[in-house]
Design a protein around this motif. Sequence first.
Motif, PDB file in Angstrom:
ATOM      1  N   SER A  11       1.686  -1.125  -3.352  1.00 46.40           N
ATOM      2  CA  SER A  11       0.316  -1.434  -2.951  1.00 46.40           C
ATOM      3  C   SER A  11      -0.520  -1.678  -4.197  1.00 46.40           C
ATOM      4  O   SER A  11      -0.764  -0.775  -4.984  1.00 46.40           O
ATOM      5  CB  SER A  11      -0.269  -0.282  -2.147  1.00 46.40           C
ATOM      6  OG  SER A  11      -1.625  -0.521  -1.878  1.00 46.40           O
ATOM      7  N   PRO A  13      -4.192  -3.010  -5.166  1.00 47.56           N
ATOM      8  CA  PRO A  13      -5.464  -3.341  -4.534  1.00 47.56           C
ATOM      9  C   PRO A  13      -5.910  -4.794  -4.732  1.00 47.56           C
ATOM     10  O   PRO A  13      -6.325  -5.448  -3.777  1.00 47.56           O
ATOM     11  CB  PRO A  13      -6.448  -2.365  -5.180  1.00 47.56           C
ATOM     12  CG  PRO A  13      -5.609  -1.198  -5.579  1.00 47.56           C
ATOM     13  CD  PRO A  13      -4.273  -1.783  -5.956  1.00 47.56           C
ATOM     14  N   GLU A  16      -3.953  -7.059  -2.537  1.00 53.77           N
ATOM     15  CA  GLU A  16      -4.317  -6.894  -1.131  1.00 53.77           C
ATOM     16  C   GLU A  16      -5.599  -7.659  -0.819  1.00 53.77           C
ATOM     17  O   GLU A  16      -5.698  -8.335   0.211  1.00 53.77           O
ATOM     18  CB  GLU A  16      -4.481  -5.410  -0.796  1.00 53.77           C
ATOM     19  CG  GLU A  16      -3.157  -4.658  -0.807  1.00 53.77           C
ATOM     20  CD  GLU A  16      -3.329  -3.190  -0.444  1.00 53.77           C
ATOM     21  OE1 GLU A  16      -4.210  -2.880   0.376  1.00 53.77           O
ATOM     22  OE2 GLU A  16      -2.566  -2.374  -0.978  1.00 53.77           O
ATOM     23  N   VAL A  17      -6.591  -7.571  -1.707  1.00 52.57           N
ATOM     24  CA  VAL A  17      -7.848  -8.302  -1.503  1.00 52.57           C
ATOM     25  C   VAL A  17      -7.592  -9.805  -1.521  1.00 52.57           C
ATOM     26  O   VAL A  17      -8.123 -10.551  -0.695  1.00 52.57           O
ATOM     27  CB  VAL A  17      -8.901  -7.893  -2.557  1.00 52.57           C
ATOM     28  CG1 VAL A  17     -10.092  -8.844  -2.545  1.00 52.57           C
ATOM     29  CG2 VAL A  17      -9.358  -6.466  -2.300  1.00 52.57           C
ATOM     30  N   SER A  19      -5.070 -11.235  -0.562  1.00 47.26           N
ATOM     31  CA  SER A  19      -4.385 -11.568   0.689  1.00 47.26           C
ATOM     32  C   SER A  19      -5.317 -11.494   1.896  1.00 47.26           C
ATOM     33  O   SER A  19      -4.887 -11.695   3.020  1.00 47.26           O
ATOM     34  CB  SER A  19      -3.201 -10.625   0.905  1.00 47.26           C
ATOM     35  OG  SER A  19      -2.253 -10.801  -0.110  1.00 47.26           O
ATOM     36  N   ARG A  21      -7.397  -8.700   2.745  1.00 47.19           N
ATOM     37  CA  ARG A  21      -7.737  -7.351   3.208  1.00 47.19           C
ATOM     38  C   ARG A  21      -8.988  -6.857   2.485  1.00 47.19           C
ATOM     39  O   ARG A  21      -9.101  -6.963   1.273  1.00 47.19           O
ATOM     40  CB  ARG A  21      -6.579  -6.412   2.939  1.00 47.19           C
ATOM     41  CG  ARG A  21      -6.828  -5.019   3.436  1.00 47.19           C
ATOM     42  CD  ARG A  21      -5.575  -4.177   3.374  1.00 47.19           C
ATOM     43  NE  ARG A  21      -5.913  -2.824   3.770  1.00 47.19           N
ATOM     44  CZ  ARG A  21      -5.464  -1.750   3.169  1.00 47.19           C
ATOM     45  NH1 ARG A  21      -4.613  -1.856   2.180  1.00 47.19           N
ATOM     46  NH2 ARG A  21      -5.829  -0.561   3.587  1.00 47.19           N
ATOM     47  N   LEU A  23     -11.221  -4.004   0.956  1.00 43.29           N
ATOM     48  CA  LEU A  23     -11.045  -2.652   0.433  1.00 43.29           C
ATOM     49  C   LEU A  23     -12.381  -2.109  -0.039  1.00 43.29           C
ATOM     50  O   LEU A  23     -13.225  -2.847  -0.537  1.00 43.29           O
ATOM     51  CB  LEU A  23     -10.079  -2.652  -0.757  1.00 43.29           C
ATOM     52  CG  LEU A  23      -8.633  -3.031  -0.494  1.00 43.29           C
ATOM     53  CD1 LEU A  23      -7.843  -2.976  -1.787  1.00 43.29           C
ATOM     54  CD2 LEU A  23      -7.997  -2.121   0.537  1.00 43.29           C
ATOM     55  N   ASP A 140       0.344   0.406  -9.562  1.00 47.78           N
ATOM     56  CA  ASP A 140      -0.803   0.012  -8.742  1.00 47.78           C
ATOM     57  C   ASP A 140      -1.762  -0.930  -9.467  1.00 47.78           C
ATOM     58  O   ASP A 140      -2.824  -1.258  -8.963  1.00 47.78           O
ATOM     59  CB  ASP A 140      -1.570   1.246  -8.251  1.00 47.78           C
ATOM     60  CG  ASP A 140      -2.220   2.022  -9.381  1.00 47.78           C
ATOM     61  OD1 ASP A 140      -1.734   1.936 -10.538  1.00 47.78           O
ATOM     62  OD2 ASP A 140      -3.214   2.714  -9.109  1.00 47.78           O
TER      63      ASP A 140
END
Length: 152
Positions: A11, A13, A16-17, A19, A21, A23, A140
């Motif tokens: 994971s 961050p 993820e953003v 992509s 998502r 946060l 991470d």
Amino acid sequence: MTMPRPVSAVSVPALEVLSGRALTPPPVWLMRQAGRYLPEYRALRAEKGSFLALCYDSDAACEITLQPIRRFGFDVAILFSDILIVPHAMGQALSFTEGEGPRLAPPLNAADLDTLVPARHHYQPIWDTVRKVRGALAPDKALFGFAGSPYT
């Protein structure tokens, strides 16, 4: 030439953003993370003597990439290099003139573009830097590279 492997399925961050998502808090990164404002950067720059020496020294480039992560705890490391490594690796002379910036020679026109041929050995220090940074970063933390015109 050995290419670095992508980040594992940890994971991260920033990824993820990117992509889609959301946060809270959002990850933070700045394009000028490895900038002239850091005293540790300025010391290493003075030791190496030139900007190009920093780019082609994978240990120095790794150190510069990691300095903002250590100092500020950013979510993303941004690879220290320069987009002008590409034309340099293709046969153009590259220099940096104090107070003026980069100089490429000879000047190119459309007909000259076909004469440029990549010298792959110029890229090896960059791959080595990527490998060293990825190995030094916590799982991470993401590693971003960059691309820019007119050479991409």
